[in-house]
Design a protein around this motif. Sequence first.
Motif, mmCIF file in Angstrom:
data_model
loop_
_atom_site.group_PDB
_atom_site.id
_atom_site.type_symbol
_atom_site.label_atom_id
_atom_site.label_comp_id
_atom_site.label_asym_id
_atom_site.label_seq_id
_atom_site.Cartn_x
_atom_site.Cartn_y
_atom_site.Cartn_z
ATOM 1 N N GLN A 108 0.848 -1.190 0.000
ATOM 2 C CA GLN A 108 0.000 0.000 0.000
ATOM 3 C C GLN A 108 0.881 1.235 0.000
ATOM 4 O O GLN A 108 1.696 1.422 0.909
ATOM 5 C CB GLN A 108 -0.922 0.026 1.224
ATOM 6 N N PHE B 142 0.804 8.096 10.730
ATOM 7 C CA PHE B 142 -0.324 7.662 11.558
ATOM 8 C C PHE B 142 -0.724 8.861 12.405
ATOM 9 O O PHE B 142 0.113 9.393 13.139
ATOM 10 C CB PHE B 142 0.080 6.493 12.460
ATOM 11 N N ASN C 179 -4.389 2.337 14.962
ATOM 12 C CA ASN C 179 -3.896 2.853 13.687
ATOM 13 C C ASN C 179 -2.536 2.287 13.302
ATOM 14 O O ASN C 179 -2.011 2.592 12.232
ATOM 15 C CB ASN C 179 -3.789 4.380 13.750
ATOM 16 N N HIS D 230 0.728 0.042 12.154
ATOM 17 C CA HIS D 230 1.060 -0.960 11.143
ATOM 18 C C HIS D 230 2.165 -1.815 11.735
ATOM 19 O O HIS D 230 3.247 -1.300 12.066
ATOM 20 C CB HIS D 230 1.519 -0.303 9.852
ATOM 21 N N PHE E 22 5.393 -7.523 8.249
ATOM 22 C CA PHE E 22 4.955 -6.125 8.168
ATOM 23 C C PHE E 22 6.176 -5.277 7.859
ATOM 24 O O PHE E 22 7.222 -5.414 8.505
ATOM 25 C CB PHE E 22 4.309 -5.659 9.476
ATOM 26 N N HIS F 245 7.486 -1.115 6.670
ATOM 27 C CA HIS F 245 7.152 0.301 6.449
ATOM 28 C C HIS F 245 8.387 0.981 5.864
ATOM 29 O O HIS F 245 9.390 1.185 6.546
ATOM 30 C CB HIS F 245 6.740 0.988 7.750
ATOM 31 N N ARG G 213 3.605 0.589 2.772
ATOM 32 C CA ARG G 213 3.318 -0.370 3.837
ATOM 33 C C ARG G 213 3.120 -1.736 3.204
ATOM 34 O O ARG G 213 2.294 -1.897 2.303
ATOM 35 C CB ARG G 213 2.062 0.032 4.604
ATOM 36 N N THR H 175 2.588 -6.045 3.707
ATOM 37 C CA THR H 175 2.091 -7.102 4.581
ATOM 38 C C THR H 175 2.411 -8.446 3.944
ATOM 39 O O THR H 175 2.054 -8.691 2.789
ATOM 40 C CB THR H 175 0.568 -6.979 4.803
ATOM 41 N N THR I 266 2.235 -7.880 14.983
ATOM 42 C CA THR I 266 1.334 -6.738 14.879
ATOM 43 C C THR I 266 0.586 -6.528 16.177
ATOM 44 O O THR I 266 0.475 -7.438 17.012
ATOM 45 C CB THR I 266 0.310 -6.960 13.743
ATOM 46 N N ARG J 193 -2.554 -5.172 15.847
ATOM 47 C CA ARG J 193 -3.961 -5.130 15.430
ATOM 48 C C ARG J 193 -4.520 -6.546 15.283
ATOM 49 O O ARG J 193 -3.868 -7.444 14.782
ATOM 50 C CB ARG J 193 -4.090 -4.379 14.112
#
Length: 253
Positions: free
Chosen positions: A13, A34, A45, A47, A200, A202, A225, A227, A250, A252
């Motif tokens: 992304q 973020f 929020n 990542h 993950f 970034h 980003r 994954t 993560t 999340r």
Amino acid sequence: MSESRAAKTPSRQVIAGADRYLFRSGWLESRQSFPVTGNFDLAANAHGVLLVHNDDRVDAGEGFDAHFHRDAEIVTWVLEGAVAHRDSFGNTGVISPGVAQRMSAGRGITHTEANASRRSEDRDLRVVQMWVAPEHAGGEPGYAERDFTTDLAAGGLVTVVSGMPEHATTGAISINNPAAALHVARLGYGESVTLPPAPFGHLYVARGVVELDDGVHLGEGDALRTTDDGAVTVSATSDAEILFWEMRTTLRR
């Protein structure tokens, strides 16, 4: 604070620099991957385990008065100017380009951070500040810094901060999360590096323009980003500086 996860379909992304959350307040301009300024749920929020990723410009002679943090590994990377740091455990430092700084907030720490130049010098500060969740809450506060200028000049991807066991002897500054590492590269035109595969990732382009192995171009302020992606090849189409967080878990659900 982190949890493991099952593998999913690989994804990439792109977050354009123009789409980053922008906060302006007098002497501060903060471009945030973020949203952090205000009442935001950082974990929701995040990542991977990356909670905060701000690219800030601070006017000469200005900065943040004493303020409190807890349960965050706070990493500072300067692009222009210098940051003056002082904290409640007696640590002080002036952080300039090429020097990585890590402050472990742990159970709680108070610090000040400011543009190290005086107003009369009129030298802006540009700094990237990143927060990573620690493996466990309530740890011991701590501070470390190291100059990586020579390592970066040698070329390639340099691991500057890591909690991963395999980086324990590389000279990287340690953080209290065994699932996260920050890699930095300064690339000349035509040079390439390969980012490690990560559940993950970034990638942030701090300067210049780069091209990814899928043909996507990223300019200054753009982020990617990933994954469950494999290794990513990054090629500079101008002189460039990139920051890449490799993360293996993560926050999340």
